[in-house]
Design an enzyme around this catalytic site. Sequence first.
Site, short mmCIF file in Angstrom:
data_model
loop_
_atom_site.label_atom_id
_atom_site.label_comp_id
_atom_site.label_asym_id
_atom_site.label_seq_id
_atom_site.Cartn_x
_atom_site.Cartn_y
_atom_site.Cartn_z
N ASN A 130 68.40 28.99 15.67
CA ASN A 130 69.54 29.21 16.54
C ASN A 130 69.55 28.08 17.56
OD1 ASN A 130 71.42 30.06 18.38
ND2 ASN A 130 70.24 31.81 19.14
N TRP A 131 70.45 27.13 17.35
CA TRP A 131 70.46 25.96 18.22
C TRP A 131 71.07 26.25 19.60
CZ3 TRP A 131 72.35 21.34 14.58
CH2 TRP A 131 71.44 21.23 13.52
N LYS A 132 71.68 27.42 19.72
CA LYS A 132 72.37 27.77 20.98
C LYS A 132 73.34 26.65 21.37
CE LYS A 132 68.42 30.56 22.12
NZ LYS A 132 67.80 31.43 23.09
N HIS A 180 73.90 38.50 19.71
CA HIS A 180 72.74 37.86 20.35
C HIS A 180 72.68 38.32 21.82
CE1 HIS A 180 70.18 34.83 22.17
NE2 HIS A 180 69.69 34.65 20.96
N GLU A 200 72.21 36.86 24.49
CA GLU A 200 72.97 36.05 25.45
C GLU A 200 74.46 36.40 25.41
OE1 GLU A 200 71.40 32.27 24.13
OE2 GLU A 200 69.44 32.92 24.86
N GLU A 205 64.90 40.96 18.77
CA GLU A 205 64.61 39.93 19.77
C GLU A 205 64.46 40.59 21.14
OE1 GLU A 205 66.07 35.80 18.54
OE2 GLU A 205 67.84 36.86 19.21
N GLY A 253 63.22 32.58 25.07
CA GLY A 253 63.23 31.39 25.91
C GLY A 253 62.26 31.44 27.08
N SER A 280 60.52 33.34 21.57
CA SER A 280 59.37 32.45 21.75
C SER A 280 58.46 32.40 20.52
CB SER A 280 58.60 32.82 23.02
OG SER A 280 59.45 32.69 24.15
N GLY A 290 64.74 29.91 18.44
CA GLY A 290 65.60 29.17 19.37
C GLY A 290 65.01 27.81 19.68
N GLY A 291 64.33 27.71 20.81
CA GLY A 291 63.81 26.43 21.28
C GLY A 291 63.06 25.62 20.23
#
Length: 256
Positions: free
Chosen positions: A10-12, A96, A98, A168, A174, A213, A234-235
């Site tokens: 997930n590149w956000k 998600h 966010e 999640e 994150g 994470s 993600g990251g």
Amino acid sequence: MTRQYLVAGNWKMNGSLKANAELLSGIAAQAATVADVELMVCPPSVYLDSVGRALSAGVALGAQNLSEQAKPGAFTGEVHGTMLVEFGCRYVLVGHSERRALYGETDQRVAEKYQTAQTLGLIPVLCIGETLEERESGATELVLSRQLDAVLDRCGIASFQSAVVAYEPVWAIGTGKTASREQAQAAHAFLRGLLAGRDAKIAGSTRLLYGGSCRPDNAHELFSCADIDGGLIGGASLKASDFLAIAAAAQSLSKA
Ligand code: PGA
């Protein structure tokens, strides 16, 4: 039951034409070494076209969001699922944390998005998870069932034959604070149990991903849990070597 691992990036709201090209060529160079794992990348929607063209074989394209509207029309700023299909998306993230926390997506809205995605032939990746406050007050299971039931009640258990669920925990996204193996497995087992309460066979085949994470140094431990079938990253998905190291952990556990 053996389920194929899925490792999704997930590149956000990250990326540029240059950075994406570098990331994709890094993935392409190593994708063959994780051939038993399904890989997926979810770039921001404006990059779906260019990323879709540059993807190596065996890497699926996913979007990060879609409109819940059944038909395209006067909805400024929204992206309809038919457009995602046209650009080669196979998957789409829905709900998600966010989106829920920052853009006000309710359980109801998430269920509508899930339904629209499936109606249009996309595989929804339903994201659910509790906040730290909810966990600390002992409400984790309550929150997970509320979020899952909203979709089950609207779309039915049969819809989970072609859906993915991503657990999640919000406090792990994150933050560098990963759920422990025990916490993650307990939540996944709980979710599978909820699905099994409706249909055991479908529950046994639905892929449940862990997100929050997840990194090269903890992926193996998490993925070796009985009810964890991969990760939503993600990251660590923004660096080809990290993303591939996470996929390699899944590959080493693959039964294929
Ligand atoms: P993270 O994000 O891996 O950076 O914690 C996961 C996600 O939000 O899907």
